[in-house]
Scaffold this motif. Structure first.
Motif, PDB file in Angstrom:
ATOM      1  N   SER A 159       5.881  -6.506  73.998  1.00 54.10           N
ATOM      2  CA  SER A 159       6.109  -5.735  72.664  1.00 54.10           C
ATOM      3  C   SER A 159       7.277  -4.443  72.857  1.00 54.10           C
ATOM      4  O   SER A 159       7.404  -4.081  73.852  1.00 54.10           O
ATOM      5  N   ILE A 160       7.771  -4.418  71.639  1.00 56.42           N
ATOM      6  CA  ILE A 160       8.697  -3.327  71.621  1.00 56.42           C
ATOM      7  C   ILE A 160       8.308  -2.385  70.112  1.00 56.42           C
ATOM      8  O   ILE A 160       8.635  -2.843  69.135  1.00 56.42           O
ATOM      9  N   SER A 161       7.949  -1.345  70.451  1.00 50.64           N
ATOM     10  CA  SER A 161       7.439  -0.482  69.592  1.00 50.64           C
ATOM     11  C   SER A 161       8.578   0.379  68.909  1.00 50.64           C
ATOM     12  O   SER A 161       9.476   0.864  69.514  1.00 50.64           O
ATOM     13  N   HIS A 162       8.652   0.435  67.662  1.00 46.20           N
ATOM     14  CA  HIS A 162       9.735   1.083  67.107  1.00 46.20           C
ATOM     15  C   HIS A 162       9.397   2.603  66.442  1.00 46.20           C
ATOM     16  O   HIS A 162      10.121   3.448  66.030  1.00 46.20           O
ATOM     17  N   SER A 174      15.265   9.824  57.180  1.00 47.35           N
ATOM     18  CA  SER A 174      16.258   9.734  56.224  1.00 47.35           C
ATOM     19  C   SER A 174      16.262   8.491  55.425  1.00 47.35           C
ATOM     20  O   SER A 174      15.503   7.591  55.839  1.00 47.35           O
ATOM     21  N   GLN A 175      17.269   8.275  54.527  1.00 50.06           N
ATOM     22  CA  GLN A 175      17.282   7.026  53.726  1.00 50.06           C
ATOM     23  C   GLN A 175      17.933   5.860  54.612  1.00 50.06           C
ATOM     24  O   GLN A 175      17.984   4.671  54.039  1.00 50.06           O
ATOM     25  N   ASN A 176      18.533   6.208  55.794  1.00 48.60           N
ATOM     26  CA  ASN A 176      19.315   5.353  56.472  1.00 48.60           C
ATOM     27  C   ASN A 176      18.137   4.261  57.329  1.00 48.60           C
ATOM     28  O   ASN A 176      17.544   4.975  58.246  1.00 48.60           O
ATOM     29  N   THR A 177      18.274   3.152  56.835  1.00 47.01           N
ATOM     30  CA  THR A 177      17.153   2.274  57.197  1.00 47.01           C
ATOM     31  C   THR A 177      17.909   0.866  57.826  1.00 47.01           C
ATOM     32  O   THR A 177      18.685   0.680  57.050  1.00 47.01           O
ATOM     33  N   LEU A 178      17.357   0.422  58.467  1.00 43.69           N
ATOM     34  CA  LEU A 178      17.951  -1.106  58.937  1.00 43.69           C
ATOM     35  C   LEU A 178      16.716  -2.297  58.787  1.00 43.69           C
ATOM     36  O   LEU A 178      15.572  -2.079  58.918  1.00 43.69           O
ATOM     37  N   THR A 214      16.678  -5.097  69.230  1.00 43.05           N
ATOM     38  CA  THR A 214      15.893  -5.169  67.848  1.00 43.05           C
ATOM     39  C   THR A 214      16.470  -4.132  67.089  1.00 43.05           C
ATOM     40  O   THR A 214      16.701  -2.965  67.487  1.00 43.05           O
ATOM     41  N   LEU A 215      16.388  -4.327  65.715  1.00 46.14           N
ATOM     42  CA  LEU A 215      16.899  -3.512  64.803  1.00 46.14           C
ATOM     43  C   LEU A 215      15.612  -3.417  63.666  1.00 46.14           C
ATOM     44  O   LEU A 215      15.244  -4.548  63.178  1.00 46.14           O
ATOM     45  N   ARG A 216      15.157  -2.048  63.243  1.00 46.65           N
ATOM     46  CA  ARG A 216      14.073  -2.070  62.331  1.00 46.65           C
ATOM     47  C   ARG A 216      14.005  -0.810  62.015  1.00 46.65           C
ATOM     48  O   ARG A 216      13.914   0.269  62.727  1.00 46.65           O
ATOM     49  N   GLY A 217      13.736  -0.433  60.647  1.00 45.41           N
ATOM     50  CA  GLY A 217      13.682   0.879  60.091  1.00 45.41           C
ATOM     51  C   GLY A 217      14.568   1.809  60.585  1.00 45.41           C
ATOM     52  O   GLY A 217      15.863   1.984  59.966  1.00 45.41           O
ATOM     53  N   HIS A 218      14.433   2.952  61.541  1.00 46.31           N
ATOM     54  CA  HIS A 218      15.603   3.849  61.484  1.00 46.31           C
ATOM     55  C   HIS A 218      15.795   3.757  63.240  1.00 46.31           C
ATOM     56  O   HIS A 218      16.494   4.858  63.781  1.00 46.31           O
ATOM     57  N   LYS A 219      15.523   2.829  63.968  1.00 44.60           N
ATOM     58  CA  LYS A 219      15.483   2.715  65.327  1.00 44.60           C
ATOM     59  C   LYS A 219      16.211   1.235  65.850  1.00 44.60           C
ATOM     60  O   LYS A 219      16.103   0.124  65.397  1.00 44.60           O
ATOM     61  N   VAL A 220      17.136   1.255  66.840  1.00 39.91           N
ATOM     62  CA  VAL A 220      17.801   0.075  67.627  1.00 39.91           C
ATOM     63  C   VAL A 220      17.392   0.233  69.013  1.00 39.91           C
ATOM     64  O   VAL A 220      17.698   1.319  69.782  1.00 39.91           O
ATOM     65  N   TYR A 221      16.876  -0.665  69.575  1.00 39.00           N
ATOM     66  CA  TYR A 221      16.350  -0.800  71.045  1.00 39.00           C
ATOM     67  C   TYR A 221      16.735  -1.969  71.901  1.00 39.00           C
ATOM     68  O   TYR A 221      17.278  -3.108  70.941  1.00 39.00           O
ATOM     69  N   SER A 222      17.212  -1.813  72.920  1.00 35.63           N
ATOM     70  CA  SER A 222      17.543  -2.845  73.807  1.00 35.63           C
ATOM     71  C   SER A 222      16.683  -3.427  75.075  1.00 35.63           C
ATOM     72  O   SER A 222      16.609  -2.176  75.977  1.00 35.63           O
ATOM     73  N   GLU A 249      13.629 -11.042  80.026  1.00 34.04           N
ATOM     74  CA  GLU A 249      12.890 -11.525  81.115  1.00 34.04           C
ATOM     75  C   GLU A 249      11.719 -10.586  81.467  1.00 34.04           C
ATOM     76  O   GLU A 249      10.611 -11.018  81.533  1.00 34.04           O
ATOM     77  N   THR A 250      12.168  -9.248  81.710  1.00 31.01           N
ATOM     78  CA  THR A 250      11.295  -8.322  82.114  1.00 31.01           C
ATOM     79  C   THR A 250      10.542  -7.455  81.032  1.00 31.01           C
ATOM     80  O   THR A 250       9.643  -6.915  81.456  1.00 31.01           O
ATOM     81  N   GLY A 251      11.412  -7.211  79.881  1.00 32.45           N
ATOM     82  CA  GLY A 251      10.835  -6.398  78.913  1.00 32.45           C
ATOM     83  C   GLY A 251      11.422  -5.122  79.354  1.00 32.45           C
ATOM     84  O   GLY A 251      10.688  -4.020  78.684  1.00 32.45           O
ATOM     85  N   GLU A 252      12.183  -4.721  80.373  1.00 36.79           N
ATOM     86  CA  GLU A 252      12.402  -3.413  80.709  1.00 36.79           C
ATOM     87  C   GLU A 252      13.362  -2.813  79.667  1.00 36.79           C
ATOM     88  O   GLU A 252      14.234  -3.419  79.074  1.00 36.79           O
ATOM     89  N   TYR A 253      13.153  -1.517  79.465  1.00 35.03           N
ATOM     90  CA  TYR A 253      13.802  -0.736  78.295  1.00 35.03           C
ATOM     91  C   TYR A 253      15.415  -0.500  79.006  1.00 35.03           C
ATOM     92  O   TYR A 253      15.641  -0.270  80.073  1.00 35.03           O
ATOM     93  N   LEU A 254      16.308  -0.654  78.028  1.00 32.53           N
ATOM     94  CA  LEU A 254      17.826  -0.553  78.234  1.00 32.53           C
ATOM     95  C   LEU A 254      18.509   0.617  77.813  1.00 32.53           C
ATOM     96  O   LEU A 254      18.914   1.629  78.302  1.00 32.53           O
ATOM     97  N   TRP A 255      18.379   0.832  76.464  1.00 32.63           N
ATOM     98  CA  TRP A 255      18.889   1.738  75.566  1.00 32.63           C
ATOM     99  C   TRP A 255      18.537   1.571  74.292  1.00 32.63           C
ATOM    100  O   TRP A 255      17.775   0.847  73.792  1.00 32.63           O
ATOM    101  N   ASP A 256      18.737   2.769  73.527  1.00 34.12           N
ATOM    102  CA  ASP A 256      18.167   2.776  72.255  1.00 34.12           C
ATOM    103  C   ASP A 256      19.339   3.598  71.408  1.00 34.12           C
ATOM    104  O   ASP A 256      20.184   4.508  71.769  1.00 34.12           O
ATOM    105  N   ILE A 257      19.439   3.709  69.986  1.00 31.89           N
ATOM    106  CA  ILE A 257      19.952   4.167  69.216  1.00 31.89           C
ATOM    107  C   ILE A 257      18.860   4.639  67.801  1.00 31.89           C
ATOM    108  O   ILE A 257      18.222   3.970  67.317  1.00 31.89           O
ATOM    109  N   ASN A 258      19.145   5.752  67.630  1.00 28.29           N
ATOM    110  CA  ASN A 258      18.295   6.728  66.377  1.00 28.29           C
ATOM    111  C   ASN A 258      19.286   6.927  65.276  1.00 28.29           C
ATOM    112  O   ASN A 258      20.070   7.611  65.455  1.00 28.29           O
TER     113      ASN A 258
END
Length: 612
Positions: free
Chosen positions: A540-543, A555-559, A572-580, A584-593
């Motif tokens: 799972s990837i929690s946003h 803010s009003q900036n939503t995806l 993955t892009l959703r709401g106010h966050k971007v995650y990578s 294969e492993t589900g390991e977190y790589l980076w994110d954008i807020n």
């Protein structure tokens, strides 16, 4: 300042690192909710060109025009188009802006867009402002009529309406002439819907005795346009960057403002569907769906056919263009639901007089060049899901699949090999329903929807795998239920991502925070949907966590909910966050807020997590 074309040059914010001068009229921004005056509606990409389609409906020239619109055709400049250069060699690596190739304001509210080859086709809808130009001026409450009796008022209002109507038509034609000024014959670009249907009104089919009614008014309220743009058009004129997009446009007075309006595109045709009502010989008004067909022709679109069927569409998957190459004939297959009807019985009691039911229709496309642009119904199958309505449709070659629901979920298989005799050949009754159907191969269909109990009460997100290898006796091979869950992919297929090689399914998922036995979650889930074993959750990837979602200031900036897979990573892009993450492993790589630069002290810009 004013440029050579009479436009004020305005500086508009473009990205976090600076400003870009765009050639547009200076607008004032009026919005009840604050936030950005421009919202991106859609993105289309071809080769090294990115088309950004933006909603600019919160921009108006002046405050006076905001409150008193003067145009016969409303929604002027409500959709804004930008083409950017995204060639890797031209993308800046210092976080500055992309290169803007050209831009254009077009009329109408954005409905949808399709890309066929290097051409983008943008569908917009404009309202006709008949209230301001006609209705408000002949209203009985107008001060000019205060001292008149009813007969005097009726006579004066009638005389005024004739003059106002003529002027309204003249003003409307003048505005349309500006839009189509690049065409030698502007009127030829506007489809004559009534004339296209005229040939059918002379036969014995009662459904064509009268034209469909799109409105309760005597004036059509909606003008629909299709703008066609070459995404690879030259960006220079005499070695100077040009500031505006070249386009061609087609239009029709057609009811796409309806809540059921849908657009479907095949490789060479565009189908626009709108809701209407048709009066039968008994004086009863029946729901009807009307289709206007455009051919992709000469780098643009040209209206070629029209037709209609009883009932209402669910979405674009309710339509399918089938080309019979052996006979050189084209068909439109359609699935609709006719809703239950209520009325008084012989004793005066109010009761249901007709059950809801769904149908499949096969329409043969006419040829407008030969004087008959009306589609002919050649086959149908009715009585599907009596008392229920359609929840999902998928047409695949000479086969079709329909899901209906009220308390249980009948999954129907249809044989469409004979255009004149479509047949329901199989039915599977199970609890719950599917909103979206995705083919895995010729024998397996993935379904996404909701599980339900025996009374039809939904339980949570359901992933189903249907085995249709025995077409007359389909079975559900696998099932996975996310209790209390739902997904944006149930209603937006762009949020659904199935990877056929790894047999992974990536979905945006949210669960109810108010259920005691359900853990709150809002983000994405990667499922293993290998048909050879039970489905399971991979990771799972929690946003957002529950505390932030409940009381945090966003803010009003939503995806919108989307997922991308590239080089073994899932973004993955959703709401106010971007995650990578590593797929294969589900390991977190980076994110954008996207809220990173929000002004924490500005409480007027606080929105809930799900605000879009």
């Amino acid at each position: 300042t004013v440029d050579d074309d009479g436009y004020d040059i305005c500086t508009q914010t473009k990205g976090p690192n600076g400003y870009e001068t765009l050639k547009f009229p200076c607008y004032q921004h009026y919005s009840w909710y604050g936030g950005s005056p421009i919202k991106i509606s859609s993105l289309l990409i071809h080769d090294d060109r990115l088309l950004v389609i933006a909603d600019a409906s919160s921009l108006y020239f002046t405050e006076e025009e905001y409150y008193q619109p003067q145009n016969a055709l409303d929604n002027k400049g409500n959709t804004r188009l930008f083409i950017y250069d995204i060639n890797p060699s031209n993308i800046p690596n210092d976080n500055t802006d992309l290169t803007l190739v050209a831009s254009k304001d077009i009329n109408g509210r954005y409905q949808t867009g399709r890309k066929i080859g290097q051409h983008a086709h943008i569908v917009t809808s404009s309202s006709l402002n008949s209230w301001y130009h006609i209705d408000s001026k002949i209203s009985a409450w107008n001060e000019d009529f205060v001292d008149m009796d009813e007969d005097e008022y009726r006579a004066e209002a009638y005389t005024m309406s004739l003059d106002l109507g003529r002027k309204f038509v003249d003003d409307l034609f003048e505005e349309l002439s500006v839009i189509y000024s690049k065409d030698d014959d502007a009127c030829a670009k506007i489809a004559k819907v009534a004339l296209m249907m005229k040939s059918k009104r002379s036969n014995n089919d009662s459904r064509f005795h009268r034209l469909p009614s799109f409105t309760t008014s005597v004036i059509l309220q909606t003008f629909t346009q299709v703008y066609s743009i070459d995404l690879l058009q030259d960006s220079l004129i005499d070695d100077t960057p040009k500031s505006t997009l070249d386009y061609s446009a087609s239009g029709s007075f057609f009811p796409t403002a309806s809540y059921t309006s849908n657009v479907y595109a095949s490789a060479d045709k565009l189908f626009i569907a709108g809701e209407s009502y048709i009066e039968d010989d008994d004086g009863e008004w029946n729901e009807n769906t009307v289709f206007l067909v455009y051919d992709f022709k000469n780098n643009g679109t040209e209206a070629s056919a029209i037709g209609g069927v009883p009932g209402s569409l669910l979405n674009q998957f309710s339509m399918d263009h089938f080309s019979d190459t052996d006979n050189e004939e084209d068909y439109l297959r359609v699935a609709t639901t006719s809703w239950a009807r209520w009325g008084f019985d012989e004793s005066g009691g109010w009761q249901q007089t007709d059950e809801s039911q769904s149908s499949v229709f096969v329409l043969k496309l006419g040829n407008n060049e030969e004087g008959d642009g009306v589609m002919e119904e050649v086959g149908s199958a009715s009585g599907i899901g009596m008392g229920e309505r359609i929840y999902a449709v998928r047409f695949l070659g000479d086969k079709g699949y329909i899901v209906t629901f009220r308390q249980i979920d009948p999954f129907y298989t249809l044989d469409l090999s004979d255009h004149t005799n479509p047949l329901v050949v199989g039915e599977l009754k199970i609890n719950g329903y599917s909103n979206y159907l995705q083919p895995v191969n010729e024998n397996l269909i993935l379904g996404l929807g909701q599980d339900a109990d025996d009374q039809g009460r939904v339980i949570g997100l359901q992933i189903s795998l249907f085995d249709v290898s025995n077409f007359e006796s389909p079975i559900r091979l696998r099932q996975y239920v996310e209790r209390g869950g739902s997904s944006a992919a149930q209603y937006e297929h762009k949020a659904f991502r199935y990877l056929p090689e790894s047999k992974l399914l990536i979905l945006p998922v949210s669960t109810n925070w108010w259920e005691d036995d359900v853990e709150y979650f809002d983000g994405f889930v990667v499922y293993d949907v290998d048909e050879t074993k039970d489905f399971e959750k991979k990771f799972s990837i929690s946003h957002v966590n529950g505390k932030e979602a409940g009381g945090y200031c966003w803010s009003q900036n939503t995806l919108p909910s989307r997922s991308l897979v590239f080089n073994g990573d899932v973004t993955t892009l959703r709401g106010h966050k971007v995650y990578s993450h590593d797929l294969e492993t589900g390991e977190y790589l980076w994110d954008i807020n996207v809220d990173e630069n929000r002004d924490e002290n500005n409480s007027n810009r606080c929105y809930g997590w799900a605000w879009e």
